[in-house]
Write a protein that holds these residues in place. Structure first.
Motif, PDB file in Angstrom:
ATOM      1  N   ILE A   8       0.713  -1.111  -0.128  1.00 52.55           N
ATOM      2  CA  ILE A   8      -0.117  -0.187   0.133  1.00 52.55           C
ATOM      3  C   ILE A   8       0.570   1.256   0.037  1.00 52.55           C
ATOM      4  O   ILE A   8       0.900   1.717  -0.484  1.00 52.55           O
ATOM      5  CB  ILE A   8      -0.845  -0.352   0.991  1.00 52.55           C
ATOM      6  N   LEU A   9       2.162   1.391   0.703  1.00 57.33           N
ATOM      7  CA  LEU A   9       2.999   2.058   0.664  1.00 57.33           C
ATOM      8  C   LEU A   9       3.730   2.410  -0.192  1.00 57.33           C
ATOM      9  O   LEU A   9       3.473   3.330  -0.589  1.00 57.33           O
ATOM     10  CB  LEU A   9       3.972   2.223   1.445  1.00 57.33           C
ATOM     11  N   SER A  11       2.560   1.716  -3.632  1.00 56.44           N
ATOM     12  CA  SER A  11       1.586   2.144  -4.524  1.00 56.44           C
ATOM     13  C   SER A  11       1.380   3.394  -4.230  1.00 56.44           C
ATOM     14  O   SER A  11       1.069   4.604  -5.079  1.00 56.44           O
ATOM     15  CB  SER A  11       0.116   0.931  -4.646  1.00 56.44           C
ATOM     16  N   ALA A  12       1.284   3.826  -3.056  1.00 60.58           N
ATOM     17  CA  ALA A  12       1.052   5.330  -2.287  1.00 60.58           C
ATOM     18  C   ALA A  12       2.197   5.890  -3.265  1.00 60.58           C
ATOM     19  O   ALA A  12       2.099   7.627  -3.765  1.00 60.58           O
ATOM     20  CB  ALA A  12       0.390   5.409  -1.316  1.00 60.58           C
ATOM     21  N   LEU A  15       2.329   6.326  -6.784  1.00 57.37           N
ATOM     22  CA  LEU A  15       0.850   7.539  -7.071  1.00 57.37           C
ATOM     23  C   LEU A  15       0.718   8.914  -6.857  1.00 57.37           C
ATOM     24  O   LEU A  15       0.891   9.444  -7.877  1.00 57.37           O
ATOM     25  CB  LEU A  15      -0.617   6.840  -6.708  1.00 57.37           C
ATOM     26  N   ALA A  16       1.313   8.550  -5.969  1.00 57.65           N
ATOM     27  CA  ALA A  16       2.030  10.259  -5.835  1.00 57.65           C
ATOM     28  C   ALA A  16       3.134  10.843  -6.664  1.00 57.65           C
ATOM     29  O   ALA A  16       2.959  11.835  -6.931  1.00 57.65           O
ATOM     30  CB  ALA A  16       2.324  10.287  -4.145  1.00 57.65           C
TER      31      ALA A  16
END
Length: 81
Positions: A8-9, A11-12, A15-16
């Motif tokens: 999750i981290l 992919s975040a 994405l950022a």
């Protein structure tokens, strides 16, 4: 549990990194670089970021345009024993 958290981290962060695509502007208090000497106007950011043709020359793979017999080379000697 930590694998899903890392996923999750990760992919975040990816994405950022995408962000929105806006025209580049100089930082507040700074100006664009001065135009080249022989131009009549300042260059745009796209023009400044585009490499000149000499930076990316075209590659020519075919150096021979037709097959030819090679001439004998008198200096092409076998190595000495």
């Amino acid at each position: 549990m930590s694998l899903s958290r890392n996923l999750i981290l990760g992919s975040a962060v990816l994405l950022a990194g995408c962000g929105s695509r806006e025209p580049l502007q100089p930082k507040p208090g700074q100006s664009m670089p001065p135009p080249p000497a022989m131009t009549t106007r300042a260059l745009t950011t796209d023009e400044l970021l585009t490499p000149p043709p000499i930076a990316r020359p075209e590659r020519i793979d075919e150096t021979l345009t037709r097959s030819e017999e090679r001439e004998d080379d008198r200096f092409d000697l076998p190595p000495p024993d």
